[in-house]
Design a protein around this motif. Structure first.
Motif, PDB file in Angstrom:
ATOM      1  N   LEU A  85     111.345 -18.581 -82.200  1.00  0.00           N
ATOM      2  CA  LEU A  85     110.685 -17.227 -81.593  1.00  0.00           C
ATOM      3  C   LEU A  85     109.340 -16.710 -82.419  1.00  0.00           C
ATOM      4  CD1 LEU A  85     110.959 -15.506 -79.132  1.00  0.00           C
ATOM      5  CD2 LEU A  85     112.554 -14.290 -80.265  1.00  0.00           C
ATOM      6  N   GLN A  86     109.614 -16.622 -83.567  1.00  0.00           N
ATOM      7  CA  GLN A  86     108.648 -16.070 -84.486  1.00  0.00           C
ATOM      8  C   GLN A  86     107.396 -16.804 -84.816  1.00  0.00           C
ATOM      9  OE1 GLN A  86     107.462 -13.330 -85.776  1.00  0.00           O
ATOM     10  NE2 GLN A  86     108.956 -11.644 -85.031  1.00  0.00           N
ATOM     11  N   ASP A  87     107.683 -17.786 -85.474  1.00  0.00           N
ATOM     12  CA  ASP A  87     106.826 -18.808 -86.185  1.00  0.00           C
ATOM     13  C   ASP A  87     106.303 -19.750 -85.411  1.00  0.00           C
ATOM     14  OD1 ASP A  87     108.486 -17.601 -88.112  1.00  0.00           O
ATOM     15  OD2 ASP A  87     107.539 -18.880 -89.528  1.00  0.00           O
ATOM     16  N   ALA A  88     106.564 -20.237 -84.357  1.00  0.00           N
ATOM     17  CA  ALA A  88     105.789 -21.249 -83.199  1.00  0.00           C
ATOM     18  C   ALA A  88     104.584 -20.246 -82.628  1.00  0.00           C
ATOM     19  CB  ALA A  88     106.723 -21.903 -82.353  1.00  0.00           C
ATOM     20  N   GLN A  89     105.129 -19.031 -82.163  1.00  0.00           N
ATOM     21  CA  GLN A  89     104.253 -18.126 -81.413  1.00  0.00           C
ATOM     22  C   GLN A  89     102.831 -17.983 -82.399  1.00  0.00           C
ATOM     23  OE1 GLN A  89     105.355 -14.962 -78.917  1.00  0.00           O
ATOM     24  NE2 GLN A  89     107.600 -15.287 -79.240  1.00  0.00           N
ATOM     25  N   LYS A  90     103.102 -17.851 -83.568  1.00  0.00           N
ATOM     26  CA  LYS A  90     101.798 -17.476 -84.229  1.00  0.00           C
ATOM     27  C   LYS A  90     100.650 -18.503 -84.138  1.00  0.00           C
ATOM     28  CE  LYS A  90     105.019 -14.885 -87.219  1.00  0.00           C
ATOM     29  NZ  LYS A  90     106.135 -15.074 -88.056  1.00  0.00           N
ATOM     30  N   SER A  91     101.189 -19.745 -84.287  1.00  0.00           N
ATOM     31  CA  SER A  91     100.201 -21.018 -84.067  1.00  0.00           C
ATOM     32  C   SER A  91      99.666 -20.977 -82.638  1.00  0.00           C
ATOM     33  CB  SER A  91     100.825 -22.184 -84.551  1.00  0.00           C
ATOM     34  OG  SER A  91     102.148 -22.311 -84.125  1.00  0.00           O
ATOM     35  N   MET A  92     100.783 -20.700 -81.750  1.00  0.00           N
ATOM     36  CA  MET A  92     100.052 -20.669 -80.239  1.00  0.00           C
ATOM     37  C   MET A  92      99.170 -19.749 -80.206  1.00  0.00           C
ATOM     38  SD  MET A  92     103.696 -20.243 -78.281  1.00  0.00           S
ATOM     39  CE  MET A  92     105.293 -21.193 -78.841  1.00  0.00           C
ATOM     40  N   GLY A  93      99.150 -18.533 -80.791  1.00  0.00           N
ATOM     41  CA  GLY A  93      97.831 -17.550 -80.827  1.00  0.00           C
ATOM     42  C   GLY A  93      96.679 -18.144 -81.472  1.00  0.00           C
ATOM     43  N   VAL A  94      96.990 -18.956 -82.321  1.00  0.00           N
ATOM     44  CA  VAL A  94      95.487 -19.575 -83.050  1.00  0.00           C
ATOM     45  C   VAL A  94      94.910 -20.630 -82.109  1.00  0.00           C
ATOM     46  CG1 VAL A  94      94.709 -21.015 -84.785  1.00  0.00           C
ATOM     47  CG2 VAL A  94      96.678 -19.158 -85.314  1.00  0.00           C
ATOM     48  N   ILE A  95      95.760 -21.331 -81.496  1.00  0.00           N
ATOM     49  CA  ILE A  95      95.193 -22.141 -80.177  1.00  0.00           C
ATOM     50  C   ILE A  95      94.222 -21.393 -79.512  1.00  0.00           C
ATOM     51  CG2 ILE A  95      95.530 -23.914 -78.431  1.00  0.00           C
ATOM     52  CD1 ILE A  95      97.546 -25.335 -80.638  1.00  0.00           C
ATOM     53  N   VAL A  96      95.237 -20.325 -78.575  1.00  0.00           N
ATOM     54  CA  VAL A  96      94.506 -19.659 -77.428  1.00  0.00           C
ATOM     55  C   VAL A  96      93.249 -19.064 -78.062  1.00  0.00           C
ATOM     56  CG1 VAL A  96      94.939 -17.390 -76.373  1.00  0.00           C
ATOM     57  CG2 VAL A  96      96.861 -19.132 -76.695  1.00  0.00           C
ATOM     58  N   LEU A  97      93.285 -18.562 -79.292  1.00  0.00           N
ATOM     59  CA  LEU A  97      92.205 -17.944 -79.897  1.00  0.00           C
ATOM     60  C   LEU A  97      90.850 -18.933 -79.820  1.00  0.00           C
ATOM     61  CD1 LEU A  97      90.650 -15.430 -81.209  1.00  0.00           C
ATOM     62  CD2 LEU A  97      91.562 -16.384 -83.370  1.00  0.00           C
ATOM     63  N   ALA A  98      91.270 -20.131 -80.439  1.00  0.00           N
ATOM     64  CA  ALA A  98      90.216 -21.315 -80.110  1.00  0.00           C
ATOM     65  C   ALA A  98      89.932 -21.535 -78.865  1.00  0.00           C
ATOM     66  CB  ALA A  98      90.744 -22.442 -80.896  1.00  0.00           C
ATOM     67  N   LEU A  99      90.618 -21.535 -77.929  1.00  0.00           N
ATOM     68  CA  LEU A  99      90.130 -21.880 -76.449  1.00  0.00           C
ATOM     69  C   LEU A  99      89.338 -20.537 -75.855  1.00  0.00           C
ATOM     70  CD1 LEU A  99      93.843 -22.897 -75.222  1.00  0.00           C
ATOM     71  CD2 LEU A  99      91.841 -24.187 -75.373  1.00  0.00           C
ATOM     72  N   VAL A 100      89.463 -19.403 -76.324  1.00  0.00           N
ATOM     73  CA  VAL A 100      88.916 -18.185 -75.732  1.00  0.00           C
ATOM     74  C   VAL A 100      87.359 -18.415 -76.525  1.00  0.00           C
ATOM     75  CG1 VAL A 100      88.422 -15.848 -76.092  1.00  0.00           C
ATOM     76  CG2 VAL A 100      90.727 -16.734 -75.291  1.00  0.00           C
ATOM     77  N   VAL A 101      87.175 -18.716 -77.759  1.00  0.00           N
ATOM     78  CA  VAL A 101      86.171 -18.751 -78.565  1.00  0.00           C
ATOM     79  C   VAL A 101      85.171 -19.895 -78.047  1.00  0.00           C
ATOM     80  CG1 VAL A 101      85.083 -19.372 -80.698  1.00  0.00           C
ATOM     81  CG2 VAL A 101      86.877 -17.988 -80.877  1.00  0.00           C
ATOM     82  N   THR A 102      85.672 -20.988 -77.475  1.00  0.00           N
ATOM     83  CA  THR A 102      84.960 -22.115 -76.933  1.00  0.00           C
ATOM     84  C   THR A 102      84.815 -22.177 -75.683  1.00  0.00           C
ATOM     85  OG1 THR A 102      86.992 -23.468 -76.858  1.00  0.00           O
ATOM     86  CG2 THR A 102      85.715 -23.747 -78.950  1.00  0.00           C
ATOM     87  N   GLY A 103      85.175 -21.087 -74.889  1.00  0.00           N
ATOM     88  CA  GLY A 103      85.088 -20.705 -73.371  1.00  0.00           C
ATOM     89  C   GLY A 103      85.815 -21.548 -72.678  1.00  0.00           C
ATOM     90  N   HIS A 104      86.952 -21.908 -73.096  1.00  0.00           N
ATOM     91  CA  HIS A 104      87.881 -22.782 -72.330  1.00  0.00           C
ATOM     92  C   HIS A 104      89.015 -21.896 -71.404  1.00  0.00           C
ATOM     93  CE1 HIS A 104      86.330 -26.238 -74.821  1.00  0.00           C
ATOM     94  NE2 HIS A 104      86.534 -26.981 -73.807  1.00  0.00           N
ATOM     95  N   GLN A 105      88.808 -20.761 -71.859  1.00  0.00           N
ATOM     96  CA  GLN A 105      89.548 -19.679 -70.921  1.00  0.00           C
ATOM     97  C   GLN A 105      88.843 -18.484 -71.293  1.00  0.00           C
ATOM     98  OE1 GLN A 105      93.890 -20.579 -72.192  1.00  0.00           O
ATOM     99  NE2 GLN A 105      93.942 -18.653 -72.828  1.00  0.00           N
ATOM    100  N   ASP A 106      89.379 -17.359 -70.495  1.00  0.00           N
ATOM    101  CA  ASP A 106      88.828 -16.180 -70.678  1.00  0.00           C
ATOM    102  C   ASP A 106      89.696 -14.950 -71.038  1.00  0.00           C
ATOM    103  OD1 ASP A 106      86.472 -16.989 -69.472  1.00  0.00           O
ATOM    104  OD2 ASP A 106      87.167 -16.811 -67.414  1.00  0.00           O
ATOM    105  N   ASP A 107      90.970 -15.364 -70.748  1.00  0.00           N
ATOM    106  CA  ASP A 107      91.960 -14.273 -71.248  1.00  0.00           C
ATOM    107  C   ASP A 107      92.778 -14.936 -72.397  1.00  0.00           C
ATOM    108  OD1 ASP A 107      93.705 -15.964 -70.102  1.00  0.00           O
ATOM    109  OD2 ASP A 107      93.975 -14.800 -68.127  1.00  0.00           O
ATOM    110  N   TYR A 108      93.973 -13.948 -72.779  1.00  0.00           N
ATOM    111  CA  TYR A 108      94.823 -14.572 -73.911  1.00  0.00           C
ATOM    112  C   TYR A 108      96.265 -15.083 -73.520  1.00  0.00           C
ATOM    113  CZ  TYR A 108      91.634 -12.516 -76.982  1.00  0.00           C
ATOM    114  OH  TYR A 108      90.055 -12.173 -77.277  1.00  0.00           O
ATOM    115  N   HIS A 109      96.321 -15.516 -72.189  1.00  0.00           N
ATOM    116  CA  HIS A 109      97.443 -16.002 -71.677  1.00  0.00           C
ATOM    117  C   HIS A 109      97.944 -17.378 -72.584  1.00  0.00           C
ATOM    118  CE1 HIS A 109      95.394 -18.845 -68.962  1.00  0.00           C
ATOM    119  NE2 HIS A 109      96.371 -19.546 -69.098  1.00  0.00           N
ATOM    120  N   VAL A 110      98.959 -17.870 -72.682  1.00  0.00           N
ATOM    121  CA  VAL A 110      99.290 -18.996 -73.385  1.00  0.00           C
ATOM    122  C   VAL A 110      99.766 -20.291 -72.711  1.00  0.00           C
ATOM    123  CG1 VAL A 110     100.659 -19.992 -75.461  1.00  0.00           C
ATOM    124  CG2 VAL A 110     100.162 -17.431 -75.323  1.00  0.00           C
ATOM    125  N   PRO A 111      99.021 -21.150 -72.325  1.00  0.00           N
ATOM    126  CA  PRO A 111      99.252 -22.244 -71.654  1.00  0.00           C
ATOM    127  C   PRO A 111     100.282 -22.920 -71.871  1.00  0.00           C
ATOM    128  CG  PRO A 111      96.917 -22.119 -72.165  1.00  0.00           C
ATOM    129  CD  PRO A 111      97.755 -21.276 -72.913  1.00  0.00           C
TER     130      PRO A 111
END
Length: 331
Positions: free
Chosen positions: A190-216
């Protein structure tokens, strides 16, 4: 294929590697006490931890959102993907270093430290209030809570079983440890996998592949699988430290420590969405349980070595990430 796609794929690969190293680095947290008390065999414990890590990783995304938008302002940086990549390299190298020396350091704080170090090296804005409230304060408070809970849960068990047949009580508590170890492994996922999910979401936002911070969902599944695979591979060096070197655990001690640590993990994930360290919480819970015995029962010198690892994790990973960013900026 343009640069954004190459950078995004590279970050995703690095996240998978980080999750894998996180799994074998932190697998010991959930199973060390159960294996050392012989409640579970090594392979049985690793399999159980891997499955529960997978389930835990699918159970929420609050911590992922905190990591994605509450630590650094990468979307507005001109070096966004370099910052993310450098942060991951810093965290991975720190994980491998502490694993080699058998130190239970925090993968969570290695990742956050890597993010902050890369951000500072690139002049990217760091949300210091978020770092303080969501990282530093929980980093200090959660081990104290784990230690206190471990102490009082163990006192409660000693009172409850003071007239029980020792052999019968030991068998009962070994069975209970299967549930408590499962609960702790679920909290770790619950704790540790979510941190890396957040990094991928951050990368998706930076590269313009999504506009918000929801986790696919594909991000959740990818991180969960990588963490579970790493857990299955095990981490015997750290397991020896947690299971034997700090304090000689009995089934009662193991059960008390696991219940205490998992309670802290659930509280911080669901109530505060704060990325705390499974390693810190479990280790401090073991110390709290050990403190119910005579003072010399806990090997405080080993605990001191671990504390040094804790203190060095954030600046150590940050420094590696900063150097990595400098090298990437030359490419």
């Amino acid at each position: 294929m343009n640069w954004d796609w190459i950078a995004l794929i590279t970050v995703i690969v690095l996240v998978v590697i980080f999750d894998y190293t996180n799994g074998f680095h932190d697998a010991a947290n959930a199973i060390a006490s159960a294996v050392s008390t012989r409640a579970l065999s090594l392979r049985g414990a690793l399999g159980l931890a891997a499955v529960m890590n997978l389930i835990g990783a699918l159970a929420g995304t609050g911590v992922a959102v905190t990591v994605a938008k509450g630590i650094i302002d990468t979307p507005h940086s001109s070096h966004g993907m370099e910052v993310v990549g450098a942060a991951l390299v810093g965290a991975i190298l720190w994980n491998l270093t502490t694993w080699y020396f058998g130190l239970p350091s925090s993968s969570s704080h290695a990742l956050i430290g890597g993010m902050v170090g890369a951000a500072l090296a690139s002049a990217t804005t760091v949300h210091w209030s978020g770092v303080l409230v969501k990282v530093v304060i929980p980093m200090i408070v959660s081990p104290l809570v784990g230690m206190t809970l471990g102490y009082f849960v163990m006192i409660g068990l000693m009172w409850a079983f003071h007239r029980a047949n020792p052999h019968r009580a030991g068998r009962l508590l070994r069975r209970a440890q299967i549930a408590s170890a499962s609960s702790l492994a679920l909290g770790h996922g619950l704790q540790d996998a979510q941190k890396s999910m957040g990094v991928i979401v951050l990368a998706l936002v930076v590269t313009g592949h999504q506009d918000d911070y929801h986790v696919p969902f594909w991000v959740i599944l990818l991180c969960a699988t990588a963490l579970a695979a790493g857990t299955w591979s095990g981490g015997l060096r750290i397991m020896r430290t947690l299971g034997r070197r700090i304090f000689h655990l009995t089934p009662a001690h193991g059960f008390a420590a696991e219940v205490s640590a998992s309670s802290v993990l659930y509280l911080t994930a669901f109530v505060f969405a704060a990325p705390v360290s499974t390693t810190h919480v479990m280790t401090s819970s073991v110390m709290g349980v050990g403190a119910t015995q005579r003072r010399k029962a806990v090997r405080w010198s080993v605990a001191g070595d671990i504390a040094i690892g804790w203190v060095l994790t954030f600046p150590g990973a940050a420094s590696i990430a900063a150097v990595t960013f400098g090298l990437l900026s030359l490419l």
